[in-house]
Structure formats: structure tokens, C-alpha cells
Design a protein around this motif. Sequence first.
Motif, PDB file in Angstrom:
ATOM      1  N   ILE A 151       0.570  -0.809  -0.082  1.00  0.00           N
ATOM      2  CA  ILE A 151       0.135   0.108   0.117  1.00  0.00           C
ATOM      3  C   ILE A 151       1.108   1.344  -0.179  1.00  0.00           C
ATOM      4  O   ILE A 151       0.402   1.803  -0.983  1.00  0.00           O
ATOM      5  CB  ILE A 151      -1.080  -0.147   1.430  1.00  0.00           C
ATOM      6  N   VAL A 152       1.391   1.796   1.383  1.00  0.00           N
ATOM      7  CA  VAL A 152       2.614   2.158   1.033  1.00  0.00           C
ATOM      8  C   VAL A 152       3.762   2.724  -0.476  1.00  0.00           C
ATOM      9  O   VAL A 152       3.361   3.576  -0.899  1.00  0.00           O
ATOM     10  CB  VAL A 152       3.546   2.506   2.246  1.00  0.00           C
ATOM     11  N   THR A 153       3.681   1.571  -0.620  1.00  0.00           N
ATOM     12  CA  THR A 153       4.887   1.657  -2.317  1.00  0.00           C
ATOM     13  C   THR A 153       4.230   2.531  -3.471  1.00  0.00           C
ATOM     14  O   THR A 153       4.153   3.403  -4.028  1.00  0.00           O
ATOM     15  CB  THR A 153       4.908   0.556  -2.297  1.00  0.00           C
ATOM     16  N   GLU A 154       2.175   1.672  -3.413  1.00  0.00           N
ATOM     17  CA  GLU A 154       1.814   2.567  -4.119  1.00  0.00           C
ATOM     18  C   GLU A 154       1.425   3.999  -4.258  1.00  0.00           C
ATOM     19  O   GLU A 154       1.450   4.651  -4.449  1.00  0.00           O
ATOM     20  CB  GLU A 154       0.399   1.859  -3.471  1.00  0.00           C
ATOM     21  N   TYR A 155       1.016   3.538  -2.773  1.00  0.00           N
ATOM     22  CA  TYR A 155       0.848   5.223  -2.596  1.00  0.00           C
ATOM     23  C   TYR A 155       2.150   6.027  -3.353  1.00  0.00           C
ATOM     24  O   TYR A 155       1.753   7.250  -3.029  1.00  0.00           O
ATOM     25  CB  TYR A 155       1.014   5.515  -1.100  1.00  0.00           C
ATOM     26  N   PHE A 156       3.302   5.835  -2.318  1.00  0.00           N
ATOM     27  CA  PHE A 156       4.156   6.885  -2.824  1.00  0.00           C
ATOM     28  C   PHE A 156       4.806   6.863  -4.202  1.00  0.00           C
ATOM     29  O   PHE A 156       4.760   8.344  -4.120  1.00  0.00           O
ATOM     30  CB  PHE A 156       5.776   5.486  -2.375  1.00  0.00           C
ATOM     31  N   GLU A 157       4.345   5.789  -5.550  1.00  0.00           N
ATOM     32  CA  GLU A 157       3.782   6.261  -6.906  1.00  0.00           C
ATOM     33  C   GLU A 157       3.347   7.493  -7.100  1.00  0.00           C
ATOM     34  O   GLU A 157       3.492   8.103  -7.724  1.00  0.00           O
ATOM     35  CB  GLU A 157       3.613   5.257  -6.995  1.00  0.00           C
ATOM     36  N   LEU A 158       1.482   7.277  -6.355  1.00  0.00           N
ATOM     37  CA  LEU A 158       1.068   7.858  -6.493  1.00  0.00           C
ATOM     38  C   LEU A 158       1.283   9.611  -6.216  1.00  0.00           C
ATOM     39  O   LEU A 158       0.899  10.562  -6.968  1.00  0.00           O
ATOM     40  CB  LEU A 158      -0.371   7.668  -5.724  1.00  0.00           C
ATOM     41  N   LEU A 159       2.148   9.949  -4.656  1.00  0.00           N
ATOM     42  CA  LEU A 159       2.523  11.180  -4.547  1.00  0.00           C
ATOM     43  C   LEU A 159       2.821  11.421  -5.669  1.00  0.00           C
ATOM     44  O   LEU A 159       3.324  12.362  -5.965  1.00  0.00           O
ATOM     45  CB  LEU A 159       2.894  10.555  -3.019  1.00  0.00           C
ATOM     46  N   ARG A 160       4.313  10.560  -6.539  1.00  0.00           N
ATOM     47  CA  ARG A 160       5.476  11.202  -6.744  1.00  0.00           C
ATOM     48  C   ARG A 160       4.676  11.466  -8.019  1.00  0.00           C
ATOM     49  O   ARG A 160       5.444  12.271  -9.441  1.00  0.00           O
ATOM     50  CB  ARG A 160       6.660   9.902  -7.000  1.00  0.00           C
ATOM     51  N   GLN A 161       3.915  11.039  -8.623  1.00  0.00           N
ATOM     52  CA  GLN A 161       3.821  10.657  -9.908  1.00  0.00           C
ATOM     53  C   GLN A 161       2.660  12.179 -10.498  1.00  0.00           C
ATOM     54  O   GLN A 161       2.019  12.379 -11.023  1.00  0.00           O
ATOM     55  CB  GLN A 161       2.371  10.450 -11.055  1.00  0.00           C
ATOM     56  N   SER A 162       1.352  12.729  -9.469  1.00  0.00           N
ATOM     57  CA  SER A 162       0.531  13.714  -8.682  1.00  0.00           C
ATOM     58  C   SER A 162       0.984  15.207  -9.739  1.00  0.00           C
ATOM     59  O   SER A 162       2.530  15.274  -9.600  1.00  0.00           O
ATOM     60  CB  SER A 162       0.383  13.692  -7.458  1.00  0.00           C
ATOM     61  N   PRO A 163       0.930  15.675 -10.316  1.00  0.00           N
ATOM     62  CA  PRO A 163       1.165  16.847 -10.806  1.00  0.00           C
ATOM     63  C   PRO A 163       1.474  17.769  -9.654  1.00  0.00           C
ATOM     64  O   PRO A 163       2.386  19.045  -9.780  1.00  0.00           O
ATOM     65  CB  PRO A 163      -0.785  17.580 -11.154  1.00  0.00           C
ATOM     66  N   ALA A 164       1.176  17.700  -8.761  1.00  0.00           N
ATOM     67  CA  ALA A 164       2.256  18.413  -7.741  1.00  0.00           C
ATOM     68  C   ALA A 164       3.622  18.071  -6.999  1.00  0.00           C
ATOM     69  O   ALA A 164       4.490  18.354  -5.789  1.00  0.00           O
ATOM     70  CB  ALA A 164       1.344  18.274  -6.038  1.00  0.00           C
ATOM     71  N   ARG A 165       3.867  16.886  -7.383  1.00  0.00           N
ATOM     72  CA  ARG A 165       5.269  16.045  -7.113  1.00  0.00           C
ATOM     73  C   ARG A 165       5.354  16.020  -6.077  1.00  0.00           C
ATOM     74  O   ARG A 165       5.959  17.119  -5.981  1.00  0.00           O
ATOM     75  CB  ARG A 165       5.934  16.970  -7.889  1.00  0.00           C
ATOM     76  N   PHE A 166       4.490  15.762  -5.387  1.00  0.00           N
ATOM     77  CA  PHE A 166       5.052  15.866  -3.606  1.00  0.00           C
ATOM     78  C   PHE A 166       6.419  14.758  -3.065  1.00  0.00           C
ATOM     79  O   PHE A 166       6.628  15.771  -2.266  1.00  0.00           O
ATOM     80  CB  PHE A 166       4.038  14.821  -3.043  1.00  0.00           C
ATOM     81  N   ILE A 167       6.533  14.162  -3.172  1.00  0.00           N
ATOM     82  CA  ILE A 167       7.854  13.406  -3.167  1.00  0.00           C
ATOM     83  C   ILE A 167       9.076  13.108  -4.519  1.00  0.00           C
ATOM     84  O   ILE A 167       8.152  12.744  -5.909  1.00  0.00           O
ATOM     85  CB  ILE A 167       7.685  12.289  -2.319  1.00  0.00           C
ATOM     86  N   LYS A 168      10.284  12.838  -4.106  1.00  0.00           N
ATOM     87  CA  LYS A 168      11.071  12.546  -5.409  1.00  0.00           C
ATOM     88  C   LYS A 168      11.646  11.566  -4.546  1.00  0.00           C
ATOM     89  O   LYS A 168      12.349  11.567  -3.480  1.00  0.00           O
ATOM     90  CB  LYS A 168      11.432  13.852  -5.450  1.00  0.00           C
ATOM     91  N   ARG A 169      12.838  11.150  -5.560  1.00  0.00           N
ATOM     92  CA  ARG A 169      13.367  10.373  -4.980  1.00  0.00           C
ATOM     93  C   ARG A 169      14.566  10.277  -4.847  1.00  0.00           C
ATOM     94  O   ARG A 169      15.261  12.145  -4.760  1.00  0.00           O
ATOM     95  CB  ARG A 169      13.877   9.207  -6.177  1.00  0.00           C
ATOM     96  N   ALA A 170      14.769  10.238  -3.555  1.00  0.00           N
ATOM     97  CA  ALA A 170      16.491  11.253  -2.593  1.00  0.00           C
ATOM     98  C   ALA A 170      17.522  11.130  -3.661  1.00  0.00           C
ATOM     99  O   ALA A 170      17.428   9.943  -3.929  1.00  0.00           O
ATOM    100  CB  ALA A 170      16.499  10.583  -1.056  1.00  0.00           C
ATOM    101  N   ASP A 171      18.515  12.348  -3.551  1.00  0.00           N
ATOM    102  CA  ASP A 171      19.221  11.809  -4.762  1.00  0.00           C
ATOM    103  C   ASP A 171      20.459  11.004  -4.504  1.00  0.00           C
ATOM    104  O   ASP A 171      20.518  10.787  -5.172  1.00  0.00           O
ATOM    105  CB  ASP A 171      20.052  13.574  -4.428  1.00  0.00           C
ATOM    106  N   ASN A 172      20.755  11.122  -3.310  1.00  0.00           N
ATOM    107  CA  ASN A 172      22.090  10.193  -3.021  1.00  0.00           C
ATOM    108  C   ASN A 172      21.982   8.721  -1.929  1.00  0.00           C
ATOM    109  O   ASN A 172      23.146   8.049  -1.290  1.00  0.00           O
ATOM    110  CB  ASN A 172      23.593  10.446  -2.815  1.00  0.00           C
ATOM    111  N   LYS A 173      20.473   9.014  -2.056  1.00  0.00           N
ATOM    112  CA  LYS A 173      20.046   8.150  -1.082  1.00  0.00           C
ATOM    113  C   LYS A 173      19.709   6.228  -1.089  1.00  0.00           C
ATOM    114  O   LYS A 173      19.160   5.396  -0.436  1.00  0.00           O
ATOM    115  CB  LYS A 173      19.391   8.625   0.193  1.00  0.00           C
ATOM    116  N   GLY A 174      20.192   5.830  -2.871  1.00  0.00           N
ATOM    117  CA  GLY A 174      19.452   5.109  -2.957  1.00  0.00           C
ATOM    118  C   GLY A 174      18.123   4.431  -3.889  1.00  0.00           C
ATOM    119  O   GLY A 174      17.845   5.725  -2.901  1.00  0.00           O
TER     120      GLY A 174
END
Lengths: 345, 538
Positions: B334-357
Motif C-alpha cells: 500500500i505504501v509503495t503504491e501511495y508513494f508512486e501516486l504521490l510522486r506522479q501527481s501533478p504536485a509531485r509531492f515526493i521525489k527520489r532522494a538524490d544519493n540515497k539509493g
Amino acid sequence: MSAIKTEPDMDIRMSNGLASSSNIVVPAGLSETEKQVYITAAEYPAGVSVGDVTIKIGSIPAKDVMDGINSLSKKSLLEFQMMGDTPYVRVVQMKDYAKTSGLDSESKLIYSHIKEAGNEGIWTKDLKKHTNLHLNVVNRCLKVLEQKQLVKAVKHVKWPTRRFYMLYELTPSSEVTGGAWYTDQELDTDFIDTLASACYKYIYSRSFPRGDRNVIFKADYGHYPSAAEVKRFIHEKRISSVELSTTDIICLLDLLIHDDMIEKKMPFAGFMDDEGDSDMENDSGGVEWVYKAINRNVTSTTASDGGIDALSEVPCGKCPVFKFCTADGPISPSNCEYFNKWLNF
Amino acid sequence: MSTQPRLCREIVLEHFGPIVEQVAQVLLTKGRLTLSGIVQFTQMPVRTVREALVVMIQHNICFYAEAREGLRQVCFYSIGQDEILLRLRIGRIIYWAGEWFGKEASTITHLMLLNGRLTLKDLKQWVTDNESSPQQKIVVYEQKFSQLASKRFITAVMPEDSKARIDRQLEAEARAVNEILLGPSTREKAEIEVKVQQQLEDEDQSRQMIGMKRKVTENMDDDVSASKRFAFTVEMDVEDDVFFRINYKQFTKYFRNEAVIDQATDVINRGAGQVLRLFLEQSDSFTGGIGKEESQPTSALHVASVLPHDMLTDSGLDSREDSVHNDRPTAADIVTEYFELLRQSPARFIKRADNKGHNFFVVDFKNIRLYMMRKLFDKLLKSRFGNSTCRIARILIEKGKLEEKQVQKMAMLPAKDTREKLALLCTHGICDIQEVPKSADRAPSRTIFLWFVSLDKCYQELLIDLYRSIANVRQRIRVELATRQRLLEKMERKDVSENQDLLSAGDKKAIEELNKKVERLEVSAGRLDEMVMVYRDF
Ligand code: SF4
């Protein structure tokens, strides 16, 4: 451009095809040679090279054939055309012949220029330039041609003040009319709005699962509609009386995007990555965008999403004298009528 | 008077009364002044002025700077507009302190705002005087106080609090310049500036531990439940006689987080909001405050480990698609799914951390901030000018500079309307024209006119409009109250406040009406301030 230019030719070819070679009507009062040439040429509705005609009619000396061609051309029964370096001849259709035969040479010239312009039309100024005739002459000829219902004047969307002419029987191209969105050379905003709202409804219905308002599709949901699907929907539901191309639909969808109603998404590709996003855009131009409604609470294009921002809520947000209003000036919040009204609603 | 000082004046008048307001006004309009200067301009007795200054310094809205002029040491006073504007947020602060830490915390913040600054000792004294069972209450209050302090919602008052930030900066710069023997080059100057900024930032950050002492670690499991919402708790105790004040920054940070979560709930759904909340709580630490562009990185697994159970059954995700794997999704799914949704939403709530894997994400505050500003701006345009004008503005914002024809084509509006609407936007200062002459004589007929919207400028102006509107609303509140002054005084009278029946029916009705009006105005002012937060503080 070139595609559109060839259209009138195609028309003629097709109608010629119908007239099929067996029942060619040969105009009366022609010499034997002329008849022969005419029949031979008429077998090739698309035109035939002069050399071929000579070969075909082996019984008559080549020189006589050439004379025949020339005299036919003088009688406006044959027309010349250059294809590359070789001259071609083509019979002039009987009905076209009937149309132009009664005209003087200037009118004929103008007629042929207008005909050449096809469904693009030609501007009177350009006509004058190409024919080298005096403006008065051009106008007179046009009047004659118009009276005979051989040509017609059309309005061009791009230059509403210029007079364009084209053959009477042609439908103006989309360049001239402005495409599907124009009715009588005017942008048909009602039509656009209706269609846009239909598109939105359709996209909306496919953007969220039915039932519980709080349930949404997963990130890998693959059934958001593409422009082609929207087009099909519009077509099937017969919402538009005009044939719409996918480009027209994309135009509409862009409009909805600009209105912040829908968003454009890459279709889900399973392995998508940050880096993947940009790559895909670059090397696969053929990817079809899909569209998704943005706000679940906005069910149609006319409905607002309910909330009103704080600034527009207070009278000052829409106040016409906002800039003149000062703490202790003649217009001030202390004696403000707008506030009075607002507070005593 | 320009807008911002006017609003400041309005606030000072409301919070501190007319005398302080006069002093404040002089400082606001004239800038930095000495005591005698203020006296001269206000025509008030020295004593009164001095008292007003003390009040303002106590409340941290007035600063002093000492400078040497010839042989004399002179003291200049200046006023902090930003600090005053922050006082608009008081109601919100008291409310949320209560929401997050309980009733007592709300009282503590209230007291602190009333008095400007407060020691634990004062607080205890107040509790003894005012609460019914002080002995038990003192413990609770003390606990909340240290909680607030360790979360940095309140911080110890330091001497440099009474200095203007610009003074601190200049001083530090002067010190740095002195270290260099020759006069500094331009480049060095720039370097120094950056360094000093950083230094001040650090000073502010390191403030957290001042006034605290590490708690004796025997009752660690004491208030686990209360502090669970905030990870990485270090249990600290507060020293008795250190003065504390409200740390607006920290509150703003949490307001921002709430706003971000609301936004996610709005744009995606409730589940997304919940996951984002957990995300922020997981990644929240003492650092990463306001002004930072990203949160601390965290992974889906971390968030999944704290996912509440009801999310498992009611995830808010459409599951009809999944006929392939029928088993219930795990928390991680569920969390992975929501992360993806948050990432893809037009507001781009989250993004991948730069140097953290690969599995680590950060909340992209910068992006969200821009998104929220845009959204709000669009909404404003829409309600002010209507749909199609808003469309034109949006097209210009997205595409940059455009010719009228292009705008018309994209907006699918008749040429006449397009021109009218562009002109309308232009008169309101939302879009501008850029001329590109094609020939040297700059003849208008041979010039291309490009329309464009400069967003930053719009935001700036919007902020000023907001200030002005808030000032208007506040002034109106004052006027409304003043016209009913007599009635209000009557209400205050002892016999009346004890027995409401002494009021006539007309009076009661008037009071009710007044309350309704004031409430409406207050709510609006609060919402306006919310907008200010988005544009200024987030
Ligand atoms: S107070 Fe009244 S007059 Fe002044 S800006 Fe607001 S609405 Fe307009």
C-alpha cells in the motif's frame, strides 16, 4: 499544401472515369483528324503526352495530328499541360466546355486562374497580379463569372476583409473556413464549449473508480483514455455534426489542460523510472498520451470546485476602488459600503 | 502609508493599544531612531515612550542597536515588521498547540504571547494562582513546557533576540572583514556574506539546547503515547529561570506540513494524505526546518512499519483490477503504491532522494510550494476575471512569451475577446508586453508584440494586496467594536457579566449581531493570513 492542390484534378479524373471511354460524346463540327485526336485523347482522362497521341493514331501523319491538336486547343476542347518537360494534352470536359465557351478571352483567363487555385481560393489582388489585367477588367469579368454561377466569393478566416474566389462547385478548404471550429467564418465558441464539456465528462468517467469517492485507481492503472479514444467516443455518440480529426480533438484536450481540468500523462509502462520518463519522450515519439481528470469534485466543466480563495471572499478582493482605499481617506474600511453589505448579508 | 507598515500599525494598535501604536508608527515611518528622536516625533513624555519601547522589546518586535557617535554611546531603536506580521498567527498557534500537545500547552503559549516571554518559574506561579488543584497540574504543565521546548516550539530568549537581524549580520561581517588584513575584494565580500548567513542560521539552530538540561532517564516510558507523533524524542528538562518565547518558525513549519498533507488529501485522496503525514513524521527531525527544500529521506518500508491497521482493510485504492493476486495487499504494498501516486501527481509531492539509493524518497517542499502558489493564483484569477481570462493567463504562464495570434489559437477564443482579455490582464498588472522591433526605426507596424506573465512579480503584488486586505479587515473589526463600545463596556461590568438578564432584549440582539460580524471578519482575516503563509513563509 501539395496534397490540397491536387484535389481538384482528382475530382475531374473521377468524374471522367464515370463518363467511361465507350460513350465519348464528340462535339459536332470537327474534321476527321480532329475527331480522331479528340477520341484518342478522351481515352486518357488524366491526360496523355503529345508524342503518345501521335503514335496511337498511326493512320494520320504526325504533322496533321499536331495541327489537329492545335485547332482543338483553339476551340477550347483540349488543354495543354506540362508534366516535367513533356507536353500533355487532356480533353476538356463537355460541361466545362459549355461553361467557358461563351466567355471572352479575359474571362476565360481569369476562370482558369481561379480554377487553378482550387479550394484554397484566390485573392482578387493576386488575380490581378497573375493575369496582368486592369483591376476594372478583373472586376467586370468576375461579375460575369459570378452571374453565370461559375465562381463564387468566399471569406477567408485569416483575412476577413479580403475577397477570395473559387469555382462555384467547390467546398472551401479548412484553411479557408478555419476548420471544424468555425461556423460562417466565426469561431463557434458554443460548439467548442459543448464538445469540451463532453470530452471532460468522458475522461472524468474513466478517471476514477465508481462508488466510494475516496477510492482511487492505482498508479499503474492503464485505462485512462487517449485522444483517439476520446475521438471515437465523440464520434459514436454523434455529439458533433462535423467530422473531427484527432488533431482537432487534441486541440480540445489541450484547451481542457489549459483550463486545469485534466492532466496529460504518459501511459503506464510498468518499469517507469525517473530517468525513464525523459528517455521515453525522446526516442519514442509515437507514444500516445493519456488524459485524466484532475479534480474528483469537479464533475463538469461548468461546475466549480466549491472552494473560494480567501482574497476573493472578502469584499476587498473584488473591490473596484481597492487601490484608492486608505486607512483614513474618503474611501476607507471604516465607512466601506461593500463591507456593510457583506456583513449584513 | 504603504501597505505593510499600515498593517503592522493596525496589529500593534490591536495588541498593545494606542500609546505603543504611536511609538511604533514613528519607528515604522521614520526608521531607526534614538530615544530623543522618538520623543520629538511623538510629542510624548520620555517615560511613556520608554515604557512603550520596553513593552515592544519584551514582545520581541522592537530591536535596539548601540553605536558609538563621537564620544557618546547612542542607542537606536528599530522595529521588526516581520515579527509584527507574525503576530497575526497567534490565534492559530494557540489553537494548534492545544491540538498537538493538549490543553495545557495551549495555555502555555497563550501566557507566553500575553507576556512576551516566560520562565518555567513564572508558569508555576501562575498555575498555583489560577488552577484549582495546582499540585497535580504543575507536573503536567512542566511536562508540556519541556515538550514544547524540546520540539522547539518555544525557545530560550537570547540577548541577540533584541538585536535586529541586519545588525547581527553586519556585526558578524565586520568581524570577518577585520580578520582580513587588506580590504576585502568583491569576491571575498560575497563569500563573507554567505558565510555569515550560514553562521546566523546555525546560531538559530543550535539554540534548541540552551535552557535545557538532559533529563534523568528513569521514567522514559512516561509519555510515550503523547510524543509518539514526533519521532526522535530526546527527553529534556527545562531550567527553571530561563526565559522562553514562542518560536514562530517551528510553528510555521508544522503549519506548512499540515497544509502539504491537506493538499495531498485534496489532490489524491485521504489515504495519500495519511501516508504523507506518516512520511513527514518519520523523516522529521530537529533539522530540516522551514526554508529547506526537502525533507529528510525515508523509505516505503519505514513508513509501512507505522501504517495504521485500518489502512490495510480500507486502503482507498481500487482493487478490482487485481484479480491476479487475490491476497490482501501488505502494508508495504500500500505504501509503495501511495508513494508512486504521490510522486506522479501533478504536485509531485515526493521525489527520489538524490544519493540515497533507490528506495529512498524525500518530500519535495519546493515543488509543492510552487504548486500551491500556482493553484491559489489560478483560483484567484478565475474568480476575479472568469474562466477564459484565467485560461489565457495560464497559457502565457506555461508557454512563456506569445503573440496575440498564438494565444488566440490556443485559447480557442475569438480574436476580439482575446485582445480584450489580454488588455484586462494587462491593466491589472498580471501580464506585460515585450516589444521586439523588426527594424531599426522601431515602427509599431513592424514590431512583434509578445505577451507574457511574470509569476514572481504577480506573487509579490498579490502579497501586498493580501496585506492591504488584512489591514482593511482588521480596521473594520476595530470600527465595528468601537461603535458598540458602550455596550461592550456594559457587558464587562461585574453585575452584568454575572447576570446576563440585566441586558435588554435589544442589547442582546446587538451583541449577537456584533459577534457574528466580528467572527466573520476574524475568519476571513485568518484565511487571508493562511494565504500569506503560502506566499511568504512556506
Ligand atoms: S475596505 Fe471597502 S473600499 Fe476598501 S478595498 Fe475593501 S471593499 Fe474596497
